[in-house]
Design a protein around this motif. Sequence first.
Motif, PDB file in Angstrom:
ATOM      1  N   UNK A 134       0.764  -1.240   0.000  1.00 41.13           N
ATOM      2  CA  UNK A 134       0.000   0.000   0.000  1.00 41.13           C
ATOM      3  C   UNK A 134       0.794   1.290   0.000  1.00 41.13           C
ATOM      4  N   UNK A 135       1.854   1.379  -0.796  1.00 42.49           N
ATOM      5  CA  UNK A 135       2.613   2.627  -0.883  1.00 42.49           C
ATOM      6  C   UNK A 135       1.761   3.699  -1.575  1.00 42.49           C
ATOM      7  N   UNK A 136       1.616   4.843  -0.924  1.00 43.42           N
ATOM      8  CA  UNK A 136       0.728   5.871  -1.484  1.00 43.42           C
ATOM      9  C   UNK A 136       1.256   6.432  -2.796  1.00 43.42           C
ATOM     10  N   UNK A 137       2.574   6.314  -3.026  1.00 44.42           N
ATOM     11  CA  UNK A 137       3.150   6.840  -4.259  1.00 44.42           C
ATOM     12  C   UNK A 137       3.355   5.763  -5.333  1.00 44.42           C
ATOM     13  N   UNK A 138       2.842   4.579  -5.108  1.00 44.29           N
ATOM     14  CA  UNK A 138       2.989   3.481  -6.075  1.00 44.29           C
ATOM     15  C   UNK A 138       2.491   3.917  -7.456  1.00 44.29           C
TER      16      UNK A 138
END
Length: 210
Positions: free
Chosen positions: A47-51
């Motif tokens: 769940x990386x917000x910048x993925x």
Amino acid sequence: MLKIKLQTAVSEGIYLPLMEEFYTIQGEGFHTGTAAYFIRIGGCDVGCHWCDVKESWDANLHPPTAIESIVGHAQNYADTIVITGGEPLMWNMQPLTQALKLAKFNIHIETSGAYAFTGIWDWVCLSPKKNKLPLPEAYDKANELKVIVYNKHDFIFAEEQAALVNENAILFLQPEWSKKEEMTPLIVDYVMQNPKWRVSLQTHKYLNIP
């Protein structure tokens, strides 16, 4: 019944939720600039917000594909395979990598290290994430450590992670793409002051290739 059998095949790694596969130039890390066939497996809960591939997160969106089909497609291209995601280690990678080895491929993986290792790997790129840290075994297996730098605190995180990897792991700092103008100069300065690190860039984006 057919759906249950398919679910079992996926859990065993005989089928995998294939998002995409493509032949391109490796854009990041140690093998930057080399030809490789990428196999992107769906499913990720880090769940990386910048993925930049959030569409990979939901494995249900990507069709379960027989590993024989995946290997068959790959045989038309390069000698090196890069398995990425998503987070590929959410799945049993042993059947796919064993089949790729029989086909004489070099096999690389890009992983957060948050799941137990399965499979046969010639190169492990460990890219740890704060949301879900690597398991201890990932640090031992890493050939390279690639830390994404989104803000200044990520330099502290990078050093924490570097202290855990094996002594042979090659260390990279890579600016998050949306922050590259801000973070790249900081990374350059940091590497010059801490030369154990190297700079990694997403060169495929500069080249406008997959």
